[in-house]
Design an enzyme around this catalytic site. Structure first.
Site, PDB file in Angstrom:
ATOM      1  N   ASP A   1      58.725  83.133  45.424  1.00  0.00           N
ATOM      2  CA  ASP A   1      59.051  84.488  44.949  1.00  0.00           C
ATOM      3  C   ASP A   1      58.291  85.586  45.698  1.00  0.00           C
ATOM      4  O   ASP A   1      58.605  86.760  45.557  1.00  0.00           O
ATOM      5  CB  ASP A   1      58.772  84.591  43.443  1.00  0.00           C
ATOM      6  CG  ASP A   1      59.584  83.572  42.684  1.00  0.00           C
ATOM      7  OD1 ASP A   1      60.772  83.791  42.487  1.00  0.00           O
ATOM      8  OD2 ASP A   1      59.025  82.515  42.335  1.00  0.00           O
TER       9      ASP A   1
ATOM     10  N   CYS B   1      69.117  83.979  38.811  1.00  0.00           N
ATOM     11  CA  CYS B   1      69.407  84.537  40.136  1.00  0.00           C
ATOM     12  C   CYS B   1      70.198  83.560  40.992  1.00  0.00           C
ATOM     13  O   CYS B   1      70.017  82.354  40.904  1.00  0.00           O
ATOM     14  CB  CYS B   1      68.093  84.871  40.843  1.00  0.00           C
ATOM     15  SG  CYS B   1      67.334  86.341  40.177  1.00  0.00           S
TER      16      CYS B   1
ATOM     17  N   LYS C   1      56.471  87.105  33.788  1.00  0.00           N
ATOM     18  CA  LYS C   1      57.862  86.839  33.398  1.00  0.00           C
ATOM     19  C   LYS C   1      58.123  85.338  33.322  1.00  0.00           C
ATOM     20  O   LYS C   1      58.921  84.892  32.510  1.00  0.00           O
ATOM     21  CB  LYS C   1      58.814  87.485  34.419  1.00  0.00           C
ATOM     22  CG  LYS C   1      60.222  86.949  34.353  1.00  0.00           C
ATOM     23  CD  LYS C   1      61.039  87.331  35.568  1.00  0.00           C
ATOM     24  CE  LYS C   1      62.202  86.400  35.796  1.00  0.00           C
ATOM     25  NZ  LYS C   1      61.920  85.146  36.472  1.00  0.00           N
TER      26      LYS C   1
HETATM   27  N1  EPU Z   1      66.025  71.755  40.874  1.00  0.00           N
HETATM   28  C1  EPU Z   1      66.985  70.764  40.862  1.00  0.00           C
HETATM   29  N2  EPU Z   1      67.341  70.246  39.643  1.00  0.00           N
HETATM   30  C2  EPU Z   1      66.784  70.682  38.474  1.00  0.00           C
HETATM   31  C3  EPU Z   1      65.799  71.695  38.513  1.00  0.00           C
HETATM   32  C4  EPU Z   1      65.436  72.216  39.740  1.00  0.00           C
HETATM   33  O1  EPU Z   1      67.488  70.353  41.912  1.00  0.00           O
HETATM   34  O2  EPU Z   1      67.160  70.183  37.390  1.00  0.00           O
HETATM   35  C5  EPU Z   1      65.650  72.345  42.187  1.00  0.00           C
HETATM   36  C6  EPU Z   1      66.082  73.827  42.259  1.00  0.00           C
HETATM   37  O3  EPU Z   1      67.421  73.941  42.645  1.00  0.00           O
HETATM   38  C7  EPU Z   1      65.112  74.379  43.282  1.00  0.00           C
HETATM   39  C8  EPU Z   1      63.837  73.567  43.013  1.00  0.00           C
HETATM   40  O4  EPU Z   1      64.241  72.396  42.303  1.00  0.00           O
HETATM   41  O5  EPU Z   1      65.580  74.126  44.578  1.00  0.00           O
HETATM   42  C9  EPU Z   1      62.773  74.284  42.224  1.00  0.00           C
HETATM   43  O6  EPU Z   1      63.307  74.754  41.000  1.00  0.00           O
HETATM   44  P1  EPU Z   1      62.396  74.945  39.707  1.00  0.00           P
HETATM   45  O7  EPU Z   1      62.918  74.075  38.628  1.00  0.00           O
HETATM   46  O8  EPU Z   1      60.970  74.783  40.111  1.00  0.00           O
HETATM   47  O9  EPU Z   1      62.653  76.447  39.365  1.00  0.00           O
HETATM   48  P2  EPU Z   1      62.995  77.104  37.956  1.00  0.00           P
HETATM   49  O10 EPU Z   1      62.179  76.513  36.891  1.00  0.00           O
HETATM   50  O11 EPU Z   1      64.472  77.185  37.776  1.00  0.00           O
HETATM   51  C10 EPU Z   1      61.125  78.914  38.086  1.00  0.00           C
HETATM   52  C11 EPU Z   1      61.099  80.405  38.077  1.00  0.00           C
HETATM   53  C12 EPU Z   1      61.615  80.939  39.409  1.00  0.00           C
HETATM   54  C13 EPU Z   1      60.714  80.392  40.516  1.00  0.00           C
HETATM   55  C14 EPU Z   1      60.701  78.864  40.465  1.00  0.00           C
HETATM   56  C15 EPU Z   1      59.772  78.251  41.479  1.00  0.00           C
HETATM   57  C16 EPU Z   1      61.469  80.914  35.763  1.00  0.00           C
HETATM   58  C17 EPU Z   1      62.364  81.466  34.718  1.00  0.00           C
HETATM   59  N3  EPU Z   1      61.952  80.898  36.986  1.00  0.00           N
HETATM   60  O12 EPU Z   1      62.489  78.562  38.244  1.00  0.00           O
HETATM   61  O13 EPU Z   1      61.484  82.338  39.363  1.00  0.00           O
HETATM   62  O14 EPU Z   1      61.213  80.821  41.754  1.00  0.00           O
HETATM   63  O15 EPU Z   1      60.307  78.416  39.158  1.00  0.00           O
HETATM   64  O16 EPU Z   1      58.468  78.698  41.295  1.00  0.00           O
HETATM   65  O17 EPU Z   1      60.339  80.533  35.493  1.00  0.00           O
HETATM   66  C18 EPU Z   1      62.080  84.551  39.739  1.00  0.00           C
HETATM   67  O18 EPU Z   1      61.120  84.836  39.009  1.00  0.00           O
HETATM   68  O19 EPU Z   1      62.748  85.399  40.376  1.00  0.00           O
HETATM   69  C19 EPU Z   1      62.452  83.147  39.889  1.00  0.00           C
HETATM   70  C20 EPU Z   1      63.569  82.745  40.483  1.00  0.00           C
END
Ligand code: EPU
Length: 439
Positions: A311, A121, A23
């Site tokens: 996750d 989420c 996903k």
């Molecule tokens: N963060 C910031 N600012 C930003 C981006 C991120 O502060 O601009 C912080 C977030 O708040 C968090 C941390 O950095 O505390 C990590 O966030 P990240 O950007 O790595 O997460 P994401 O790209 O939004 C993806 C997955 C998540 C998974 C995370 C970490 C997708 C669509 N989502 O999220 O998956 O938990 O990476 O591996 O790829 C899930 O599958 O249920 C899910 C939440």
């Protein structure tokens, strides 16, 4: 009205299921297809809500998307692109965080992009400040609109050194999708190195991009003028595999997960073994089972890859309620990922959450009033309850708890699980779960 699943728990889950593409890769590879006019083909695509949402978003931009569900094959033809009405995009944004990744490709192809207020989420604030800073570094300019942000690049997009404050998955993808066709070199430091990022790099390289990766979290991209179509099979979903593996442990079950890949799950497998779970890696998947006897308490700390993935934390916590002794779990990626433990406590689990960093790492959330550590005392017999699903992974974890518990539980809001777990109802039946959907 949201569907409610009636779960008559206490039966071990046994049998075989199949996991398809991840996903957290598939929607990004779909966005990458926008970087060319040619037709790209993605295989191993699961039938999940997040893929539907991104397909709809692509179609709104004038892209032809064809999905052969049985084969899991998606073809994407972004011949000519148009910017849709922001209201239309906004209506879909409530269910996904992917729209922000459209920026780089749309700026390259159309010279403008629109970012709605994002969904996903509710496991923390989930800001997009890193994404916006990255786009700004490349020369993008944004203006606020009633429905989000309008983004342009009046002087084009230019590569430059970019440093992320935290190895964010999304911001790393944003940088990659923008840098591949930006003028000149981009050097990204403190990048995320998750297997899904490496798979996106593989997709982009197939398209003609020039990208190199150093082990010290540095990614270097040399911009090119033109990219072409890709054919790619998505890496398997390691989160889904870890979730079903945890379900096998919590229910005293035995599940063969066809498609699960050891190399992307090394850290999970280490913890699974430490807790007392058994697994056997085979050529076409991994068998996970509860070998009998007591499970052991453990100290877990989530971290960016190659650490223990955030996750996996929630499903593993359910399994830890069945382990003997005190387990400590420190969540260092999201500040608010223990909300789901309220329902587990209601089911009889003995879990206490803390604001302090209880792991070896002093993380960003220490002394900030975020309940981001937990102590679990086990084993506790779980009892049935009526639960409302809070988010994707928390929801699946509630489902595992209901399957492990004695008695009949009702799990409301179960539709959220379709966002990331393909055909989970069929899989539950295949594994012998005693469940009925009530709507
Ligand atoms: N963060 C910031 N600012 C930003 C981006 C991120 O502060 O601009 C912080 C977030 O708040 C968090 C941390 O950095 O505390 C990590 O966030 P990240 O950007 O790595 O997460 P994401 O790209 O939004 C993806 C997955 C998540 C998974 C995370 C970490 C997708 C669509 N989502 O999220 O998956 O938990 O990476 O591996 O790829 C899930 O599958 O249920 C899910 C939440």
């Amino acid at each position: 009205m949201a569907s409610v699943l009636e779960v008559r728990g206490g039966k071990p889950l046994t049998g075989e299921i199949f996991v398809r593409g991840a996903k957290n890769l598939v929607p990004k590879a779909m966005v990458a297809a926008l970087l060319t006019e040619e037709t790209s083909t993605l295989r191993g695509v699961p039938q999940i809500r997040d893929v539907e949402v991104v397909s709809e978003l692509l179609q709104m931009h004038g892209v032809d998307v064809d999905y052969q569900q049985e084969e899991g094959e998606l073809t994407i033809t972004p011949g000519s692109l148009t910017l849709p009405d922001p209201i239309q995009v906004d209506a879909l944004a409530g269910s996904s965080r992917i729209p922000i990744l459209f920026c780089g490709p749309l700026l390259h192809r159309l010279g403008e992009a629109f970012v709605p207020d994002l969904g996903g989420c509710h496991i923390g604030d989930r800001p997009v400040d890193f994404h916006l800073k990255v786009l700004e570094d490349f020369g993008a300019v944004r203006t606020s609109t009633p429905h989000g942000m309008h983004i342009t690049a009046p002087k084009g997009l230019r590569g430059k050194p970019v440093r992320l404050p935290f190895p964010s998955v999304g911001a790393t993808e944003q940088t990659l999708l923008t840098a591949v066709m930006a003028k000149g070199f981009t050097e990204l430091s403190n990048a995320a190195m998750e297997p899904e990022i490496m798979d996106l790099i593989a997709v982009l390289q197939k398209m003609g991009a020039i990208i190199s990766v150093d082990m010290d979290r540095t990614i270097r991209v040399e911009g090119v003028d033109k990219l072409h179509a890709y054919r790619h099979t998505a890496l398997p979903d390691r989160i889904e595999a870890g979730s079903w593996a945890s379900a096998a442990l919590a229910t005293h079950g035995d599940i063969f997960i066809r498609g699960a890949a050891q190399k992307d799950m090394t850290t999970f497998l280490n913890y699974f073994r430490k807790i007392g779970g058994a697994f056997d890696v085979q050529d076409d998947g991994i068998r996970f089972w509860h070998p009998g006897g007591e499970l052991q308490a453990a100290v877990l700390e989530t971290d960016v890859h190659p650490g223990l993935m955030t996750d996996w934390q929630q499903p593993l916590v359910v399994a830890l309620t069945q382990a003997t002794g005190l387990s400590i779990v420190h969540e260092t990626v999201y500040e608010n990922r223990f909300g789901f433990t309220d329902a587990l406590r209601g089911m009889g689990a003995n879990i206490q959450v803390y604001r302090e960093c209880l792991g070896g790492l002093r993380c960003r959330f220490g002394r900030q009033n975020f309940y981001h550590s937990a102590i679990i005392q086990g084993p506790t017999k779980l009892k049935a309850a009526d639960i409302v699903v809070p988010d994707l992974r928390g929801g699946f974890s509630h489902l595992i708890a209901a399957l492990a518990a004695e008695g009949t539980s009702h799990v409301a809001g179960i539709d959220i699980i379709n966002r990331g777990y393909e055909h989970f109802m069929q899989k539950l039946s295949k594994l012998g779960a005693d469940v009925t959907m009530q709507s």
